[in-house]
Design a protein around this motif. Structure first.
Motif, PDB file in Angstrom:
ATOM      1  N   THR A   3     -12.113  -2.585  33.129  1.00 41.58           N
ATOM      2  CA  THR A   3     -11.743  -3.670  32.259  1.00 41.58           C
ATOM      3  C   THR A   3     -12.260  -3.149  30.878  1.00 41.58           C
ATOM      4  N   GLU A   6     -10.368  -0.863  28.485  1.00 42.30           N
ATOM      5  CA  GLU A   6      -9.099  -1.325  28.153  1.00 42.30           C
ATOM      6  C   GLU A   6      -9.097  -1.688  26.507  1.00 42.30           C
ATOM      7  N   ASP A   8      -7.558  -3.457  24.481  1.00 42.15           N
ATOM      8  CA  ASP A   8      -7.686  -4.698  23.951  1.00 42.15           C
ATOM      9  C   ASP A   8      -9.047  -5.587  24.340  1.00 42.15           C
ATOM     10  N   LYS A 171     -11.131 -11.791  40.471  1.00 41.35           N
ATOM     11  CA  LYS A 171     -10.961 -10.765  39.289  1.00 41.35           C
ATOM     12  C   LYS A 171     -12.272  -9.949  38.932  1.00 41.35           C
ATOM     13  N   HIS A 236     -11.595 -11.598  30.635  1.00 41.39           N
ATOM     14  CA  HIS A 236     -10.540 -10.864  30.456  1.00 41.39           C
ATOM     15  C   HIS A 236      -9.343 -10.699  31.388  1.00 41.39           C
ATOM     16  N   THR A 237      -9.747 -10.290  32.528  1.00 41.80           N
ATOM     17  CA  THR A 237      -8.595  -9.958  33.397  1.00 41.80           C
ATOM     18  C   THR A 237      -7.658 -11.269  33.940  1.00 41.80           C
ATOM     19  N   GLN A 239      -7.065 -13.974  31.977  1.00 42.55           N
ATOM     20  CA  GLN A 239      -6.346 -14.299  30.841  1.00 42.55           C
ATOM     21  C   GLN A 239      -5.214 -13.544  30.867  1.00 42.55           C
ATOM     22  N   LYS A 240      -5.295 -12.207  30.903  1.00 46.32           N
ATOM     23  CA  LYS A 240      -3.907 -11.360  30.939  1.00 46.32           C
ATOM     24  C   LYS A 240      -3.066 -11.656  31.739  1.00 46.32           C
ATOM     25  N   GLU A 241      -3.496 -12.279  33.311  1.00 47.55           N
ATOM     26  CA  GLU A 241      -2.670 -12.902  34.136  1.00 47.55           C
ATOM     27  C   GLU A 241      -2.069 -14.077  34.165  1.00 47.55           C
ATOM     28  N   PRO A 243      -1.198 -16.042  31.074  1.00 51.29           N
ATOM     29  CA  PRO A 243      -1.174 -16.340  29.295  1.00 51.29           C
ATOM     30  C   PRO A 243      -0.910 -17.935  29.180  1.00 51.29           C
ATOM     31  N   ASP A 246      -6.864 -21.008  29.133  1.00 52.44           N
ATOM     32  CA  ASP A 246      -7.978 -20.527  29.015  1.00 52.44           C
ATOM     33  C   ASP A 246      -8.936 -20.871  30.163  1.00 52.44           C
TER      34      ASP A 246
END
Length: 281
Positions: A3, A6, A8, A171, A236-237, A239-241, A243, A246
């Motif tokens: 992670t 990455e 981003d 996660k 981070h992980t 949030q990506k899954e 959208p 929060d």
């Protein structure tokens, strides 16, 4: 650990919102250390949170991390007067041959809040290769923040961070996170390569005296906690899954609603900590 590599991942947010390490810890490491203090290696250095303080104790620091994203803030922080004393390189902890091809070269190796991400057997073998005889291996980590006066808050923490599968628990990269969560108790330094091994743990609310590695904040706020949560790899992980949501805000809002806290309510918080010292045989 992937992670943090990455592109981003917000490594600058990580720098701002992760705690530093106290001078007392470095003093304890160098009271233990024997012999020359010419070259130190910081493995899994990230942005150099521990690398730069090492310069108060040694002549030169080599900081390595498998992620170019994570070292970039450190590279950007090197001032002209430090450019000959500290260097950041991309390299995995388990294979340092591209940055340290020589054996018996390093006086001290540290790994700060990173050892849970590496393959331990390979790392210890590589550490033994690059360390001079009698050189020091030191690794440490901070574990979980504990709300000293609010046990129920710690239960909510466990729900969001570990126990409830809807949240961040799944996660975390495993078994890495559990190595840290349980104070490296399942990490075993090979005694045929290292000796004089010491392990120092601090469990908030249990350990009677602070160790050399103490991290606490008696003016902690939910605003600080939110920023801290948003620096996590699991955040981070998640949030990506997911959208549009929060998870850190959901977590903090439940704490605020349960206890009547505001963003600025001051709380007593302490982190569990662990540090381990060993000497190359």
């Amino acid at each position: 650990m992937a992670t943090y590599a990455e592109k981003d991942f917000d490594s600058k947010n990580y720098v701002v919102n992760r705690p530093g390490y106290p001078k007392e810890l470095f003093d304890a490491i160098f009271e233990y250390h024997q012999g020359p203090k010419v070259l130190a290696l910081d493995v899994g250095s990230g942005p150099g949170t521990a690398s730069f303080p090492l310069l108060d104790y040694v002549d030169k620091v080599l900081a390595t991390d498998p992620s170019s994203v994570m070292i970039q803030p450190g590279v950007e922080s090197i001032t002209p007067e430090l450019k000959d004393r500290i260097e950041f390189k991309v390299a995995p902890a388990e294979d340092l041959s591209n940055v340290l091809p020589e054996d018996n070269k390093v006086d001290i190796i540290i790994s700060a809040e990173a050892l849970h991400w590496v393959k331990h057997a390979q790392f210890f073998k590589e550490a033994s290769r690059v360390l001079r005889t009698g050189g020091t291996l030191a690794y440490w980590g901070y574990v979980e923040p504990r709300f000293i006066d609010f046990p129920k808050a710690n239960e909510i923490y466990e729900k969001y961070v570990y126990e409830d599968p809807r949240y961040m628990g799944p996660k975390w990269v495993q078994p890495g996170k559990n190595f840290l969560r349980y104070f490296f108790n399942d990490v075993h330094i090979p005694t045929d390569q290292f000796e004089a091994i010491e392990k120092h743990d601090y469990y908030p609310g249990i350990t009677e005296k602070h160790t050399a590695y103490y991290h606490g904040d008696h003016n902690y706020t939910m605003a600080k906690f939110l920023d801290y949560l948003q620096s996590w790899s699991a955040y981070h992980t998640w949030q990506k899954e997911n959208p549009g949501q929060d998870i850190a805000v959901l977590f903090v809002n439940e704490l605020k609603e349960t206890f009547g806290w505001t963003d600025d309510t001051e709380l007593r918080v302490e982190w569990g900590t662990v540090y381990v010292l060993a000497r190359k045989s």
